[in-house]
Design a protein around this motif. Structure first.
Motif, PDB file in Angstrom:
ATOM      1  N   THR A 249       3.107   3.166 -24.676  1.00 53.62           N
ATOM      2  CA  THR A 249       2.014   3.129 -25.803  1.00 53.62           C
ATOM      3  C   THR A 249       1.078   2.259 -25.742  1.00 53.62           C
ATOM      4  O   THR A 249       1.353   1.002 -25.348  1.00 53.62           O
ATOM      5  CB  THR A 249       2.828   2.869 -27.273  1.00 53.62           C
ATOM      6  OG1 THR A 249       3.740   4.002 -27.555  1.00 53.62           O
ATOM      7  CG2 THR A 249       2.057   2.954 -28.254  1.00 53.62           C
ATOM      8  N   ARG A 250      -0.302   2.438 -25.736  1.00 54.57           N
ATOM      9  CA  ARG A 250      -1.271   1.454 -25.589  1.00 54.57           C
ATOM     10  C   ARG A 250      -1.331   0.648 -27.069  1.00 54.57           C
ATOM     11  O   ARG A 250      -1.745   1.117 -27.986  1.00 54.57           O
ATOM     12  CB  ARG A 250      -2.670   2.104 -25.381  1.00 54.57           C
ATOM     13  CG  ARG A 250      -3.853   1.442 -25.198  1.00 54.57           C
ATOM     14  CD  ARG A 250      -3.849   0.738 -23.768  1.00 54.57           C
ATOM     15  NE  ARG A 250      -3.905   2.053 -22.864  1.00 54.57           N
ATOM     16  CZ  ARG A 250      -4.141   1.841 -21.535  1.00 54.57           C
ATOM     17  NH1 ARG A 250      -4.137   0.619 -20.940  1.00 54.57           N
ATOM     18  NH2 ARG A 250      -4.272   2.825 -20.521  1.00 54.57           N
ATOM     19  N   GLU A 251      -1.204  -0.376 -26.681  1.00 56.54           N
ATOM     20  CA  GLU A 251      -0.962  -1.581 -27.986  1.00 56.54           C
ATOM     21  C   GLU A 251      -1.457  -2.886 -27.379  1.00 56.54           C
ATOM     22  O   GLU A 251      -1.477  -3.184 -26.279  1.00 56.54           O
ATOM     23  CB  GLU A 251       0.551  -1.463 -28.524  1.00 56.54           C
ATOM     24  CG  GLU A 251       1.644  -2.039 -27.486  1.00 56.54           C
ATOM     25  CD  GLU A 251       2.837  -2.229 -28.019  1.00 56.54           C
ATOM     26  OE1 GLU A 251       2.818  -1.757 -29.167  1.00 56.54           O
ATOM     27  OE2 GLU A 251       3.683  -2.286 -27.378  1.00 56.54           O
ATOM     28  N   LYS A 252      -1.701  -3.770 -28.506  1.00 64.51           N
ATOM     29  CA  LYS A 252      -2.148  -5.086 -28.112  1.00 64.51           C
ATOM     30  C   LYS A 252      -0.734  -6.003 -27.980  1.00 64.51           C
ATOM     31  O   LYS A 252       0.269  -5.826 -28.835  1.00 64.51           O
ATOM     32  CB  LYS A 252      -2.837  -5.358 -29.310  1.00 64.51           C
ATOM     33  CG  LYS A 252      -4.464  -4.842 -29.217  1.00 64.51           C
ATOM     34  CD  LYS A 252      -5.433  -5.875 -30.097  1.00 64.51           C
ATOM     35  CE  LYS A 252      -6.753  -4.849 -30.092  1.00 64.51           C
ATOM     36  NZ  LYS A 252      -7.220  -4.915 -28.760  1.00 64.51           N
ATOM     37  N   VAL A 253      -0.877  -6.855 -26.903  1.00 59.98           N
ATOM     38  CA  VAL A 253       0.324  -7.641 -26.652  1.00 59.98           C
ATOM     39  C   VAL A 253      -0.067  -9.080 -27.054  1.00 59.98           C
ATOM     40  O   VAL A 253      -1.140  -9.699 -26.537  1.00 59.98           O
ATOM     41  CB  VAL A 253       0.655  -7.788 -25.416  1.00 59.98           C
ATOM     42  CG1 VAL A 253       1.815  -8.513 -24.982  1.00 59.98           C
ATOM     43  CG2 VAL A 253       1.268  -6.440 -24.863  1.00 59.98           C
ATOM     44  N   PRO A 254       0.523  -9.741 -28.056  1.00 55.46           N
ATOM     45  CA  PRO A 254       0.140 -11.240 -28.551  1.00 55.46           C
ATOM     46  C   PRO A 254       0.722 -12.190 -27.736  1.00 55.46           C
ATOM     47  O   PRO A 254       1.702 -11.932 -26.791  1.00 55.46           O
ATOM     48  CB  PRO A 254       0.759 -11.105 -29.903  1.00 55.46           C
ATOM     49  CG  PRO A 254       1.810 -10.312 -29.964  1.00 55.46           C
ATOM     50  CD  PRO A 254       1.573  -9.183 -28.794  1.00 55.46           C
ATOM     51  N   SER A 255       0.042 -13.427 -27.973  1.00 55.04           N
ATOM     52  CA  SER A 255       0.342 -14.632 -26.862  1.00 55.04           C
ATOM     53  C   SER A 255       1.515 -15.401 -27.554  1.00 55.04           C
ATOM     54  O   SER A 255       2.097 -16.255 -26.974  1.00 55.04           O
ATOM     55  CB  SER A 255      -0.939 -15.125 -26.455  1.00 55.04           C
ATOM     56  OG  SER A 255      -1.589 -15.740 -27.635  1.00 55.04           O
ATOM     57  N   GLY A 256       1.358 -15.333 -28.955  1.00 54.41           N
ATOM     58  CA  GLY A 256       2.315 -16.006 -29.716  1.00 54.41           C
ATOM     59  C   GLY A 256       1.222 -17.311 -30.165  1.00 54.41           C
ATOM     60  O   GLY A 256       1.908 -18.221 -31.105  1.00 54.41           O
ATOM     61  N   GLY A 266      -7.873 -10.104 -30.544  1.00 54.11           N
ATOM     62  CA  GLY A 266      -6.420  -9.545 -31.311  1.00 54.11           C
ATOM     63  C   GLY A 266      -5.243  -9.577 -30.222  1.00 54.11           C
ATOM     64  O   GLY A 266      -4.082  -9.444 -30.471  1.00 54.11           O
ATOM     65  N   GLY A 267      -5.544  -9.634 -28.857  1.00 53.31           N
ATOM     66  CA  GLY A 267      -4.413  -9.605 -27.675  1.00 53.31           C
ATOM     67  C   GLY A 267      -4.884  -8.731 -26.708  1.00 53.31           C
ATOM     68  O   GLY A 267      -6.101  -8.264 -26.595  1.00 53.31           O
ATOM     69  N   ILE A 268      -3.960  -8.940 -25.598  1.00 49.84           N
ATOM     70  CA  ILE A 268      -4.306  -8.163 -24.360  1.00 49.84           C
ATOM     71  C   ILE A 268      -3.721  -6.686 -24.421  1.00 49.84           C
ATOM     72  O   ILE A 268      -2.570  -6.781 -25.030  1.00 49.84           O
ATOM     73  CB  ILE A 268      -3.622  -8.851 -23.375  1.00 49.84           C
ATOM     74  CG1 ILE A 268      -4.541 -10.286 -23.042  1.00 49.84           C
ATOM     75  CG2 ILE A 268      -3.719  -8.323 -22.135  1.00 49.84           C
ATOM     76  CD1 ILE A 268      -4.067 -11.149 -22.097  1.00 49.84           C
ATOM     77  N   ASP A 269      -4.344  -5.657 -24.138  1.00 47.21           N
ATOM     78  CA  ASP A 269      -3.895  -4.488 -24.193  1.00 47.21           C
ATOM     79  C   ASP A 269      -2.748  -4.331 -23.217  1.00 47.21           C
ATOM     80  O   ASP A 269      -3.047  -4.625 -22.074  1.00 47.21           O
ATOM     81  CB  ASP A 269      -4.955  -3.485 -23.978  1.00 47.21           C
ATOM     82  CG  ASP A 269      -5.821  -3.402 -25.372  1.00 47.21           C
ATOM     83  OD1 ASP A 269      -5.424  -3.375 -26.363  1.00 47.21           O
ATOM     84  OD2 ASP A 269      -7.227  -3.877 -25.031  1.00 47.21           O
TER      85      ASP A 269
END
Length: 504
Positions: A249-256, A266-269
């Motif tokens: 699933t293509r989603e944004k990955v947060p850094s915390g 918003g984050g890295i895809d």
């Protein structure tokens, strides 16, 4: 032209998993193959593994040696932890051979002309044993006995015709001691496998394998790295990203870190590569570690391949930043792999990355750094192609990849990267050191993000025991990326703040 059939081609597995992948299942049964390479390239080791695989399948196997003695072969096998029980060894050493003359060595066909003493003994053993797998080591001895290229070619043709009647698979070993490349021999064999090696100025010998010819079947072309260790040969097939992939699933990955996520839009895809570039000490590895640590808090697995920083130092640094590493290969853990660029080939490194992704299910991968990866390659010109395939493979599996690149220099526009890999990355994050108020500070900015929006601002960055921190955008400074910024007067647009005598 190869005929297409639903019936699979009978194969003889080589006992080397990577080589079987290159050959799409192994050697085709009942054919003759040439295994060539300089002395010490690994021909005998590969041949023994091939025969031992046959023994495991209950096949009769014959090793015909014209160079090494039985005891030497047994000692070589013992060094790998092998037993040659089940392999028939026929010694035809030069001291024991009876060579009567030129006519004795000439052979047109086994049924027409009496074979030479050497060939006759070898083929008689084949007729007696009726093996499924045969190794003849080595052709250089037959070449010397034949005394001319014509007689040598006729002898090889006779051997090929005779063995063809017994439907056995044959490996002919050649150590390239003849003058030039033996193209006639390559034309006779059904397949040719070439072993090569390079010895760099420093570090381990780099060994490579390629399939020159393989009649009746497709194969993976190109050059494949391999190593020889205890237990035999391990082949690392050339990575082709198009052959690998997984649904995700293509989603944004947060850094915390909320401010860092805001900078990244918003984050890295997921399924993208981020290049972290900057001078030494600017915080590249720490940013990558932050994303890896955040992944473990979500229950994902992360893998860090460190070419430079020692594992113990990385653990201490992470602990000091409030990001203790739970090291391991499972969910919620970070696998930290120390990589020595002088002791690893690109193919072996790619295989380790694949293991982390496919076996350990790594969702975040950090390669720290590009400089170390560059040093692992024997020739710089292949870096871009190798790196492209590796990053494409990771993207196809939905992995968030971080590639760290250290630039030479500390401040100003004179900093240089070892290679321009920015076009390979989906996002490029630039880190800089700058001077301000008598201190050296760190700045971070995003200059590229293919998969969506990002901030155009420059933020100050610092680290403490609570982790990573980013300031609000540095609106009051101009020239931060040059390393020596000027401060702007509040509400005065781009007018610098007066300093020293200029303030009078």
């Amino acid at each position: 032209m190869q005929e297409h059939s639903e019936t699979p081609i009978p194969r003889a597995a080589t006992g080397i998993e990577g080589l079987d992948l290159v050959l799409h299942g192994g050697l085709v049964d009942g054919r003759i193959y040439l295994l060539e390479g300089n002395p010490g390239a690994g021909k005998t080791t590969l041949a023994l593994q091939y025969l031992l695989e046959g023994v495991r399948h209950g096949e009769r196997c014959l090793y015909i040696t014209l160079s090494e003695t039985r005891h030497e072969l047994i000692d070589n096998a013992r060094s790998h932890g092998w037993s040659l029980d089940g392999i028939e060894i026929l010694e035809l050493l030069a001291d024991n051979m009876q060579v009567d003359g030129e006519g004795e060595l000439t052979m047109y066909h086994p049924s027409e002309v009496e074979l030479g003493a050497t060939t006759r003994r070898a083929l008689a053993k084949v007729e007696e044993l009726k093996p499924r797998r045969v190794v003849l080591d080595s052709l250089s001895e037959l070449r010397l006995l034949a005394q001319s290229s014509l007689r040598y070619r006729r002898q090889i043709l006779g051997i090929k015709q005779f063995l063809g009647a017994y439907s056995c698979s044959v490996l002919l070993l050649d150590d390239r001691t003849g003058e030039g490349s033996d193209m006639q021999l390559q034309s006779i064999a059904h397949g040719v496998i070439s072993l090569d090696s390079q010895t760099p100025a420093y570090g381990r010998t780099l060994r490579q394998l390629r399939v020159v010819k393989f009649r009746g079947s497709d194969f993976r072309s190109g050059v494949h790295d391999f190593i020889i260790g205890k237990g035999g040969i391990t082949v690392f097939p050339r990575l082709s990203a198009a052959e690998h992939g997984a649904s995700f699933t293509r989603e944004k990955v947060p850094s915390g870190v909320p401010s860092l996520d805001a900078l990244m839009g918003g984050g890295i895809d997921r399924g993208t590569t981020t290049l972290l570039v900057g001078p030494p000490g600017s915080g590249k590895s720490t940013i990558a570690l932050q994303y890896a640590h955040a992944a473990t808090l979500r229950g994902d697995h992360a893998a860090i391949f460190s070419f430079e920083e020692a594992q113990a130092i990385l653990f201490d640094r992470a602990r000091g930043l409030g990001m203790p590493v739970n090291e391991g290969p499972g969910p919620g853990q970070i696998a930290v792999r120390q990589i020595d660029p002088a002791e690893i080939s690109p193919g072996e490194f790619a295989q380790r990355v694949r293991h982390a992704v496919e076996s350990d299910q790594a969702r975040v991968v950090v390669i720290d750094s590009l400089n170390g990866y560059l040093n692992a390659l024997p020739e710089d010109k292949f870096l871009t192609a190798q790196l492209h395939e590796l990053l494409a493979y990771l993207n196809n599996h939905g992995v968030v990849t971080f590639l760290v690149a250290a630039q030479s220099g500390m401040l100003g526009p004179a900093m240089r990267s070892p290679i321009d890999a920015s076009y390979l990355a989906d996002s490029v994050v630039v880190l800089r050191m700058y001077e301000h108020d008598g201190s050296v500070r760190k700045a971070i900015s995003v200059v590229k993000k293919r998969s969506g929006r990002h901030e155009d601002s420059i933020r100050r960055m610092w680290f403490d025991s609570d982790g990573v921190h980013l300031s609000e955008p540095l609106m009051h400074l101009r020239g931060v990326l040059t390393g020596v910024p000027t401060e702007l007067q509040p509400g005065s647009g781009d007018k610098p703040v007066p300093r020293g005598l200029d303030a009078l």
